[in-house]
Design an enzyme around this catalytic site. Structure first.
Site, PDB file in Angstrom:
ATOM      1  N   GLU A  48       0.814  -1.226   0.000  1.00 34.78           N
ATOM      2  CA  GLU A  48       0.000   0.000   0.000  1.00 34.78           C
ATOM      3  C   GLU A  48       0.845   1.274   0.000  1.00 34.78           C
ATOM      4  OE1 GLU A  48      -2.884  -0.365   3.159  1.00 34.78           O
ATOM      5  OE2 GLU A  48      -3.909  -2.013   2.163  1.00 34.78           O
ATOM      6  N   GLU A  67      -5.885  -7.992  -0.375  1.00 34.39           N
ATOM      7  CA  GLU A  67      -6.527  -7.753   0.924  1.00 34.39           C
ATOM      8  C   GLU A  67      -7.979  -7.384   0.696  1.00 34.39           C
ATOM      9  OE1 GLU A  67      -4.840  -4.900   3.646  1.00 34.39           O
ATOM     10  OE2 GLU A  67      -2.817  -5.673   3.325  1.00 34.39           O
TER      11      GLU A  67
HETATM   12  O1  IFM Z   1      -4.703  -3.464   8.879  1.00 33.09           O
HETATM   13  C1  IFM Z   1      -4.570  -2.860   7.638  1.00 33.09           C
HETATM   14  C2  IFM Z   1      -3.376  -3.398   6.910  1.00 33.09           C
HETATM   15  O2  IFM Z   1      -2.210  -3.205   7.623  1.00 33.09           O
HETATM   16  C3  IFM Z   1      -3.216  -2.733   5.557  1.00 33.09           C
HETATM   17  N1  IFM Z   1      -4.438  -2.730   4.824  1.00 33.09           N
HETATM   18  C4  IFM Z   1      -5.655  -2.336   5.491  1.00 33.09           C
HETATM   19  C5  IFM Z   1      -5.799  -3.106   6.787  1.00 33.09           C
HETATM   20  C6  IFM Z   1      -7.102  -2.678   7.502  1.00 33.09           C
HETATM   21  O3  IFM Z   1      -7.095  -1.327   7.785  1.00 33.09           O
END
Ligand code: IFM
Length: 440
Positions: free
Chosen positions: A167, A351
């Protein structure tokens, strides 16, 4: 109902994701201090000043956690390695215990039939590098490449895939413009530099791994569906700009060697000199792209300094994070990423998941909302596969309840409940439902 494995293409992979600082217990195993330890120790930054010193205690409990992954019939485990665990100062000396830990972890996955999907940076920058300017300092690209090489010389022959930075938007914008994450800056010049150096570090890391002969290398970006808050032209422009710096900036750089012109109008004056010469490195070829997706945002104009817009609360049902549930956005980004940036390259949802106010009652966590969330997002994935978009896998966030950064331990994203006093793991109903759906 969560769609069964049999309703996906035969080679489609299912996984669960975590990250090092959020689960390992950073106080153990000789890891160095990170800017998250510093950020959390500063009053007002993190709920209850909570930090990752113990987290889920995964550093010692990893065999149990890998057993749980295998027990739910997952194919892949997306985990991250901590730079400060491998190199406590970020440069120079290597912590042998740290490398041993990741080697044991990767071998443990392979022993259980799990494919290891490694991420090299999921946000815990070694503090000594933060002292040198962190992501504002162009040298970070080479420091990161050195760390990549040291780590991957040890485990690169056994990981199934690797991605440099989780990210980039969060590393750069969320942390240097909005100040919500470490290092907690609110500074446009710092932001512009971080927005560029994160991409450069990504490219240098890919090059380092190619140099070691590694394959199946990718990029993982996060996306939020930006919708105009009303029908006005001003709201449309605001949403477009939000989409630009959030969703298009990194993909444009990595896959087209350019930054979006609308975003450069704001960031351009603050960019590091000669940034144009780095675009080839940033766009070092990758083998797949990963999309992290959670929600949409309604965006409207606010006036004031660039970007002069803000969020408006939307009407859809929300998760415990206050995030609207909008699976259509996932379908949109998968489609758009393939059409506009990546073509035939495999895409993975790296994710997706939700926080819920999960409670244990009689040893059971009945998280029906999470089951419905996963089902709807998996159906969105199926809809774009049917259109021909090359989506090859889906990872849920997260395997375990864990440290949700500035929100501490209150926001539970896991398929597995963690009691943060006893560290006991209790698989939730969603874990069992997914396990049944993924049975071969
Ligand atoms: O917990 C985070 C993760 O570290 C990165 N992506 C989003 C998740 C939820 O906020």
């Amino acid at each position: 109902m969560i769609p069964d494995r049999s309703s996906f293409p035969a080679d489609f992979l299912f996984g669960a994701a975590t990250s090092s600082y959020q689960i390992e217990g950073h106080a153990h195993g000789g890891a160095g201090r990170t800017h998250w330890d510093d950020f959390a120790a500063t009053p007002g930054n993190v709920v209850n000043a909570e930090h990752g010193a113990l987290a889920c205690g995964h550093y010692h409990r990893w065999p149990q956690d890998l057993d749980l992954l295998a027990g739910a019939n997952f194919d892949v485990y997306r985990f991250s390695c901590s730079w400060a665990r491998v190199m406590p100062e970020g440069r120079g000396a290597v912590n042998g215990e740290g490398l041993d830990f990741y080697e044991r972890l990767v071998d443990g996955m392979l022993e259980r039939g799990l494919k290891p999907a490694a991420t090299l940076y999921h946000w815990e920058l070694p503090s000594p590098l933060a002292d040198l300017g962190g992501w504002r300092n162009r040298d970070i690209a080479n420091w990161f490449a050195d760390y990549t090489e040291i780590l991957m010389r040890r485990i690169g022959d056994r990981v199934w895939s690797a991605a440099p930075i989780n990210e980039p938007w969060c590393v750069a914008w969320l942390s240097h413009f909005l100040g919500h994450h470490a290092p907690g800056l609110r500074d446009i010049r710092a932001t512009a530099r971080a927005m560029h150096h994160v991409g450069l570090a990504h490219g240098r890391s890919i090059q380092a791994m190619r140099g070691l002969g590694m394959k199946n290398l990718g990029a993982v970006c996060n996306f939020e569906y930006a919708q105009p808050a009303d029908d006005s032209a001003e709201a449309a422009a605001a949403a477009r700009l939000y989409d630009g710096y959030y969703n298009r900036w990194f993909l444009s750089a990595m896959f087209r060697k350019e930054y979006p012109a609308d975003v450069l109008e704001g960031l351009g004056p603050h960019m590091p000199e000669g940034w144009q010469d780095d675009m080839d490195t940033i766009a070092s070829p990758v083998d797949w792209a990963g999309l992290n997706y959670y929600t949409r945002k309604l965006i409207g104009p606010t006036g004031g300094a660039w970007p002069a817009h803000g969020e408006v609360t939307g009407p859809l049902p929300k998760t415990e994070m206050g995030w609207e549930i909008y699976p259509e956005g996932l379908a949109y980004f998968l489609r758009r990423t393939a059409q506009d940036y990546t073509g035939d390259l495999p895409l993975y949802v790296t994710e997706n998941g939700m926080a819920a106010p999960d409670q244990i009652a009689d040893g059971v966590v009945q998280d029906d909302d999470r089951i419905a969330f996963l089902a709807r997002h998996l159906e969105a994935v199926q809809s774009v596969i049917a259109e021909g978009v090359p989506v090859k896998g889906y990872f849920t966030w997260s395997l375990l309840d864990n440290y949700e950064w500035a929100l501490g331990y209150d926001k539970r994203f896991g398929l597995i409940h963690v009691d943060f006093e006893s560290l006991q793991r209790t698989p939730k109903a969603s874990y069992h439902a997914l396990g049944r759906a993924l049975a071969r």
